[in-house]
Design a protein around this motif. Sequence first.
Motif, short mmCIF file in Angstrom:
data_model
loop_
_atom_site.label_atom_id
_atom_site.label_comp_id
_atom_site.label_asym_id
_atom_site.label_seq_id
_atom_site.Cartn_x
_atom_site.Cartn_y
_atom_site.Cartn_z
N THR A 1 -18.03 -36.57 -39.21
CA THR A 1 -18.29 -36.58 -37.88
C THR A 1 -17.33 -34.94 -37.49
O THR A 1 -17.67 -34.18 -36.96
N LEU A 2 -17.01 -34.24 -39.20
CA LEU A 2 -16.75 -32.52 -39.35
C LEU A 2 -17.62 -31.48 -39.13
O LEU A 2 -18.52 -32.10 -40.17
N SER A 3 -17.41 -30.46 -38.74
CA SER A 3 -18.30 -29.45 -39.51
C SER A 3 -17.98 -29.64 -40.97
O SER A 3 -17.19 -29.34 -41.31
N GLY A 4 -18.93 -28.55 -41.30
CA GLY A 4 -19.03 -28.09 -42.57
C GLY A 4 -18.28 -27.29 -43.08
O GLY A 4 -17.32 -27.78 -44.45
N GLY A 5 -17.48 -26.54 -41.83
CA GLY A 5 -16.85 -25.66 -42.36
C GLY A 5 -14.78 -26.53 -42.26
O GLY A 5 -14.56 -26.36 -43.14
N GLU A 6 -15.18 -27.16 -41.51
CA GLU A 6 -13.94 -28.40 -41.64
C GLU A 6 -13.60 -29.32 -42.13
O GLU A 6 -12.14 -29.00 -42.97
N GLN A 7 -15.06 -29.83 -42.93
CA GLN A 7 -14.90 -30.59 -44.57
C GLN A 7 -14.58 -29.80 -45.57
O GLN A 7 -13.64 -29.78 -46.19
N GLN A 8 -14.98 -28.57 -45.76
CA GLN A 8 -14.87 -27.26 -46.80
C GLN A 8 -12.81 -26.87 -46.51
O GLN A 8 -12.70 -27.84 -47.75
N MET A 9 -12.34 -27.45 -45.64
CA MET A 9 -10.82 -27.30 -45.54
C MET A 9 -10.41 -28.43 -45.78
O MET A 9 -9.19 -28.44 -46.11
N LEU A 10 -10.97 -29.85 -45.26
CA LEU A 10 -10.62 -30.70 -45.69
C LEU A 10 -10.63 -30.98 -47.03
O LEU A 10 -9.13 -31.75 -47.38
N ALA A 11 -11.49 -30.82 -47.58
CA ALA A 11 -11.38 -30.75 -49.03
C ALA A 11 -10.67 -30.11 -49.81
O ALA A 11 -9.47 -30.92 -51.00
N ILE A 12 -10.08 -28.87 -49.06
CA ILE A 12 -8.86 -27.80 -50.29
C ILE A 12 -7.14 -28.78 -49.50
O ILE A 12 -6.69 -28.52 -50.75
N ALA A 13 -7.39 -29.10 -48.32
CA ALA A 13 -6.29 -29.74 -48.42
C ALA A 13 -5.85 -30.90 -48.72
O ALA A 13 -5.23 -31.13 -49.32
N ARG A 14 -7.25 -31.67 -49.47
CA ARG A 14 -6.88 -32.54 -49.92
C ARG A 14 -6.29 -33.01 -51.32
O ARG A 14 -5.52 -33.19 -51.78
N ALA A 15 -7.35 -31.87 -51.82
CA ALA A 15 -6.63 -31.70 -53.37
C ALA A 15 -5.67 -30.77 -53.45
O ALA A 15 -4.84 -31.46 -54.17
N LEU A 16 -5.14 -29.96 -52.06
CA LEU A 16 -3.32 -29.87 -52.60
C LEU A 16 -2.12 -30.61 -52.38
O LEU A 16 -1.39 -30.59 -52.64
N MET A 17 -2.72 -32.51 -51.67
CA MET A 17 -2.28 -33.21 -51.73
C MET A 17 -1.60 -33.85 -52.90
O MET A 17 -0.18 -34.80 -52.70
N ILE B 1 5.56 -36.71 -48.63
CA ILE B 1 4.26 -36.85 -47.86
C ILE B 1 3.95 -36.64 -47.04
O ILE B 1 3.01 -35.92 -47.00
N LYS B 2 4.79 -37.25 -46.08
CA LYS B 2 4.69 -36.93 -44.75
C LYS B 2 4.86 -34.87 -44.22
O LYS B 2 4.08 -34.82 -43.66
N GLU B 3 5.65 -35.00 -45.16
CA GLU B 3 6.34 -33.65 -45.12
C GLU B 3 5.22 -32.41 -45.24
O GLU B 3 4.84 -31.77 -44.55
N ASP B 4 4.12 -33.03 -46.60
CA ASP B 4 3.47 -32.34 -47.14
C ASP B 4 1.95 -32.44 -45.84
O ASP B 4 1.00 -31.57 -46.40
N LEU B 5 1.81 -33.44 -45.44
CA LEU B 5 1.12 -33.42 -44.62
C LEU B 5 0.99 -32.58 -43.30
O LEU B 5 0.28 -32.01 -43.27
N LYS B 6 2.22 -32.49 -42.31
CA LYS B 6 2.15 -31.00 -41.97
C LYS B 6 2.49 -29.84 -42.45
O LYS B 6 1.66 -29.11 -41.86
N GLY B 7 2.16 -29.87 -43.79
CA GLY B 7 2.71 -28.20 -44.84
C GLY B 7 0.40 -28.37 -44.74
O GLY B 7 0.55 -27.02 -43.57
N ALA B 8 -0.01 -29.33 -44.82
CA ALA B 8 -1.71 -29.05 -44.74
C ALA B 8 -2.11 -29.17 -43.29
O ALA B 8 -2.45 -28.28 -43.26
N PHE B 9 -1.42 -29.21 -42.09
CA PHE B 9 -2.10 -29.28 -40.94
C PHE B 9 -1.25 -27.95 -40.58
O PHE B 9 -2.05 -27.38 -39.56
N SER B 10 -0.42 -26.79 -40.96
CA SER B 10 0.24 -25.17 -40.86
C SER B 10 -0.94 -25.42 -41.64
O SER B 10 -1.04 -23.59 -40.55
#
Lengths: 236, 354
Positions: free
Chosen positions: A135-151, A111-120
């Motif tokens: 407190t994220l912008s709309g675009g950042e929230q979208q990135m987060l939602a996609i990154a989260r789904a990939l986790m 999981i830690k590894e994949d967290l790094k992957g999401a951040f890269s």
Amino acid sequence: MALLEVNGIHTYYGNIHALKGVSFEVDTGEIIALIGSNGAGKTTTLRTISGLMTPREGSVNYDGEVISNTRADMLVSKGISMVPEGRGVFAKLTVEENLDMGAYIRRDGAIKEDLKGAFSLFPRLQERRKQVAGTLSGGEQQMLAIARALMSKPRLLLLDEPSMGLAPVLVDGVFETVQRIANEGVTILLVEQNAHMALQIADRGYVLQSGEVAISDTAANLQKNETVKKTYLGID
Amino acid sequence: MFKWKTDEFSWVDFTIDVLRVLIVLAVVVGAWNTLSSGRISLAQWVNLFAAGLSQGSIYALIALGYTLVYGILLMINFAHGEVFMAGAFTTVFFAEALNRTGFLNEQPLLAILLMIVFAGLVSMTVAILLERIAYRPLRGSPRLVPLITAIGASFFLQYTFRGLYGSGFKAYPGVKALQGAFSIGGINIPVAQVFVFCSALILMLCLYWLVERSRIGKAMRAVSENKEVARLMGIDIDWVIMFTFGVGGFLAGSAGVINGLFRPQGVNFYMGFIPGIKAFTAAVLGGIGNIPGAMLGGLFLGVIEAIGPNLVLAGLGIPGANQLKDVIAFTMLVLVLIFRPQGILGERLSEQKA
Ligand SMILES: Nc1ncnc2c1ncn2[C@@H]1O[C@H](COP(=O)(O)OP(=O)(O)OP(=O)(O)O)[C@@H](O)[C@H]1O
Ligand SMILES: [Mg+2]
């Protein structure tokens, strides 16, 4: 054999008949675009596949198994992950906690590894990892939602209008990202209002109209289709 | 502090403003009279404060149960006082057994720890059964429905215990190690009070760790924020809700033991009612749904209850002020609901969030 088969599903909201016999299939490794105007039933289709709703008739098959009566949380461990309409980040959780929740079903040590992957994939999220997602912008929230789904390491990723509400510069980025995820071997079912962009990265597409599949074809043909051009691409 | 509506005169606002002035006046006059009369020495104030803190930490433990459940289901579990009673009551028998064998006084710390865990597990079981049997089938129905069920469940639990053990009081055995007092600079603080406060603090720290740091704690927060998205993460929300009831129950049960060892009057089937309402007051005071709020609200209520009657009521010449603790507590509830329904730390109560 198709990874996902949707066979004539009828889904209701109380008495409202939202899906009237929708059928389509998604093969492993494909990007499939689901387009249609407001209220056509795109979101309802994704909600039915992800297990948030149960069809009254018809069935959903995934990986050779009927899943239309399986609970949403069970489907995540089978490899289905969804980015819901409107992103649905947990506003009071930090970016990192949101990503942890994406990996909730996992017990492995990577999981830690994949967290790094999401951040890269999304360096912006790394800078904001301790910040609450609200407190994220709309675009950042979208990135987060996609990154989260990939986790959850999905095999099938359902995306509900990932470009919604984003500035044109960001929209290109989102579609590039989707393409990159597909290149990693994730099968993608992409719902979009932005038919133009969706059809550029998709292999095939389906056009939904009032709860039914009206047209189905390869993405290249859909881009040339007169009806599609007029109604969804805004070209006369 | 005042909102003068220039365009429109409202009797409700006017009455509330008059009420505010009267309350502030009563508090100031009462406090002034008491302090200027010098009837109560500094040492006595410190003692009252310490007693209030330890009573308050018991309220805080119970209040956390209300707040956890509210945070996740937007529901007030009015049977929570009975969850507290069930653990406290059942553990009396366990405590008596430990006392008979002499273990309670040979190894007081270990014995009390065992009792706390035992009571916690009993209350946890009751809370989980309550959720499973009484509340889960009603999820999604109008908010009044589970509320009425909670009241019914509350009576059910009270009369089950009454039927099993009668309506008399049973006292917890005394623990020698908890008798006596620490003496600091001429002020005596009973050991029992220090013990109560410290154990409650440890439990609250554990809870804080659980909610903030652990995986299941994050899942609890995720479910409380958005159940549908939580399911898309693979979270079994029924399990998380059950877990939340269980944690609230555990804290209430342990509060039952701590309470039993601290106050000599013992337990009976009706003992959950008043602490239940007071803890609810504490939770509202801190902002229902807010975890640090419930902790602070509990401590605050305990201290106000201990100091308020002597400071304000006695100063106003009200006789028998010390018997009027409950008046203070419930006045606080009413005042908070009128002036600041979202509590000290809380967000505004909203109907639509869920
Ligand atoms: N919660 C609901 N209750 C009742 N009807 C609903 C609900 N959600 C959607 N519908 C109805 O179901 C139909 C399909 O809605 P759906 O959300 O699937 O459309 P969509 O294609 O995703 O539209 P959009 O592009 O606007 O997101 C619409 O007619 C809509 O009014
Ligand atoms: Mg939609």
